[in-house]
Design a protein around this motif. Structure first.
Motif, PDB file in Angstrom:
ATOM      1  N   ARG A 191       0.239  -0.164   5.124  1.00  0.00           N
ATOM      2  CA  ARG A 191      -0.028  -0.445   4.006  1.00  0.00           C
ATOM      3  C   ARG A 191      -1.172  -1.464   3.908  1.00  0.00           C
ATOM      4  O   ARG A 191      -1.983  -1.648   3.107  1.00  0.00           O
ATOM      5  CB  ARG A 191       0.943  -0.891   2.959  1.00  0.00           C
ATOM      6  CG  ARG A 191       1.763   0.304   2.399  1.00  0.00           C
ATOM      7  CD  ARG A 191       2.794  -0.141   1.256  1.00  0.00           C
ATOM      8  NE  ARG A 191       3.820   0.824   0.986  1.00  0.00           N
ATOM      9  CZ  ARG A 191       3.520   1.941   0.159  1.00  0.00           C
ATOM     10  NH1 ARG A 191       2.639   1.861  -0.671  1.00  0.00           N
ATOM     11  NH2 ARG A 191       4.519   2.696  -0.141  1.00  0.00           N
ATOM     12  N   CYS A 192      -1.092  -2.567   4.821  1.00  0.00           N
ATOM     13  CA  CYS A 192      -2.155  -3.428   5.057  1.00  0.00           C
ATOM     14  C   CYS A 192      -3.670  -2.693   5.614  1.00  0.00           C
ATOM     15  O   CYS A 192      -4.629  -2.938   5.025  1.00  0.00           O
ATOM     16  CB  CYS A 192      -2.035  -4.403   6.098  1.00  0.00           C
ATOM     17  SG  CYS A 192      -0.489  -5.590   5.829  1.00  0.00           S
ATOM     18  N   CYS A 239       0.074  -7.903   1.131  1.00  0.00           N
ATOM     19  CA  CYS A 239       0.706  -6.523   1.151  1.00  0.00           C
ATOM     20  C   CYS A 239       1.984  -6.456   0.241  1.00  0.00           C
ATOM     21  O   CYS A 239       2.836  -7.238   0.341  1.00  0.00           O
ATOM     22  CB  CYS A 239       0.799  -6.504   2.638  1.00  0.00           C
ATOM     23  SG  CYS A 239       1.635  -4.794   2.954  1.00  0.00           S
ATOM     24  N   CYS A 267       4.879  -5.786   3.636  1.00  0.00           N
ATOM     25  CA  CYS A 267       5.018  -6.700   4.780  1.00  0.00           C
ATOM     26  C   CYS A 267       4.724  -8.207   4.361  1.00  0.00           C
ATOM     27  O   CYS A 267       5.151  -8.982   5.351  1.00  0.00           O
ATOM     28  CB  CYS A 267       4.514  -6.267   5.956  1.00  0.00           C
ATOM     29  SG  CYS A 267       2.674  -6.651   5.931  1.00  0.00           S
ATOM     30  N   CYS A 275       0.986  -3.959   8.782  1.00  0.00           N
ATOM     31  CA  CYS A 275       1.535  -2.628   8.653  1.00  0.00           C
ATOM     32  C   CYS A 275       0.554  -1.590   8.161  1.00  0.00           C
ATOM     33  O   CYS A 275      -0.582  -1.846   7.991  1.00  0.00           O
ATOM     34  CB  CYS A 275       2.778  -2.778   7.762  1.00  0.00           C
ATOM     35  SG  CYS A 275       2.566  -2.852   5.980  1.00  0.00           S
TER      36      CYS A 275
END
Ligand SMILES: [Zn+2]
Length: 394
Positions: free
Chosen positions: A293-294, A365, A368, A291
């Motif tokens: 944020r990853c 994460c 996710c 995602c």
């Protein structure tokens, strides 16, 4: 002495492993790739739900795109009676090296006789057949893909530089519902790149201007307008029910908020950003790939944040990136090809170079890696205060 065709077929069939429709029905959806090798007119008249279509004449060139390169992948082929699929199975095994290929006994005829489900043809009006004729001619889209496009709901965040070309082409492609979120009015300085708007619509809300352009191209498209800014109070209500979201937002807090909300609702996001002569593109499909944020666990330093003021951009660059986004949307909706999941595509216009970086899911994460139901409302879009963030940029 040469053998008759019938003898050759009999011999090949004796070497090919066959599978009964009952077993196919039982295992469908468990990782087997079911391929219909009949001609397009036969496929269009009805086929097994979940099957992929690769006409026998295209088998060698298209099977990898459907079944992947892994030669141990289990593949079941079917035709009308079981003869063409047996010959095709022989080809896949002997010429392409697929080890686990079977031919369904009796073809779709026996499948139907046994009472298993058949997906009946979708129909287009005569006008739609003509409008989308160039789509119908490519097997990866065809009538089925076009029907999926017409039934799809795609949400565009922003009717600006990226949203403009994306909206125009998705409208032309026949995406049935296009939602447009934008709270701005058309400004003279937009027109250098925001090609959905026109000089005579300066001062008009962008959602209205975009609607005019979209319906002028294609009356099949329903436009849903949201003249608002996406924020924590409205995001869930707005995005719920869309199949794909096209992210053209220009600020990091909204990107994080969007990420968290789409992971929770399991909606893929086609994301692009642009600055100067550089563009980036990726597809964030929750739980299949990383995602946002990853990829960006923390926001970039404030002085590099493009949204903290007006920045220069080459006018055609959002066109390039927006159309790459539109292409990914069509792929996600129709199931054609390999979407840009887990890959970040960088385009550098001055040097005319494309670079692809692999992006992996972060097992730690904060969003996710968890079960979507565990993500609470108050955790979504957690981000430093944005005005303070921009002020820090000086
Ligand atoms: Zn993640």
């Amino acid at each position: 002495m040469s053998r008759s065709g019938a003898e050759v077929i009999r011999q090949i069939r004796s070497q090919v492993e066959e599978i009964d429709p009952a077993q196919v029905s039982e295992h469908l959806g468990n990782g087997i790739v079911l391929v219909d090798v009949r001609d397009s007119n036969e496929w269009d008249a009805g086929h097994i739900p979940g099957a992929k279509h690769v006409p026998r004449g295209y088998l060698e060139s298209r099977i990898e795109g459907i079944a992947g390169a892994d030669r141990s992948q289990e593949i079941v082929l079917y035709c009308a009676s079981g003869q063409r699929s047996a010959l095709a199975a022989h080809t896949l095994k002997e010429l392409l090296g697929y080890e686990n290929v079977k031919s369904m006994t009796g073809g779709i005829t026996l499948w139907k006789d046994r009472g298993y489900k058949v997906e009946l043809p979708k129909t287009l009006t005569a006008e739609q057949r003509e409008r989308y004729s160039r789509h119908l001619l490519i097997p990866e889209i065809g009538i089925e893909g076009q029907t999926k496009l017409l039934e799809s709901k795609v949400l565009l965040l922003g009717a600006g530089g990226l949203g403009s070309p994306t909206a125009l082409y998705l409208a032309a492609a026949g995406v049935g519902t296009l939602g447009v979120v934008d709270d701005d009015d058309v400004d003279l300085s937009n027109l250098q790149r925001q090609v959905i708007h026109t000089t005579d619509r300066i001062g008009v809300p962008k959602v209205d201007s975009a609607e005019q352009a979209i319906t002028a191209i294609n009356p099949d498209v329903d436009v849903v307008k949201y003249k608002t800014r996406l924020d924590a109070s409205n995001i869930m209500e707005i995005i719920d029910g869309y199949d794909v979201i096209v992210d053209g937002v220009d600020n990091f807090p909204t990107r994080y908020l969007l990420n968290d909300a789409t992971v929770r609702l399991d909606i893929p996001v086609v994301s692009a950003s642009i600055l100067g002569f550089d563009g980036q593109l990726s597809v964030f499909k929750p739980h299949e790939g990383p995602c946002y944020r990853c990829l960006y666990p923390v926001p970039p330093p404030a002085e590099l944040a493009p949204s903290c003021g007006a920045n220069g951009v080459l006018g055609v660059l959002p066109g390039t990136m927006g159309l790459l986004q539109a292409t990914e949307v069509v792929k996600l909706v129709t199931g054609a090809g390999e979407p840009l999941i887990g890959r970040l595509l960088l385009y550098e216009a001055l040097g005319a170079t494309f670079t692809e970086l692999k992006v992996r899911r972060d097992p730690e994460c904060p969003v996710c890696s968890r079960d979507p139901s565990e993500i609470a409302d108050e955790e979504m879009g957690v981000f430093p205060d944005y005005e303070a963030f921009c002020a820090a940029a000086g």
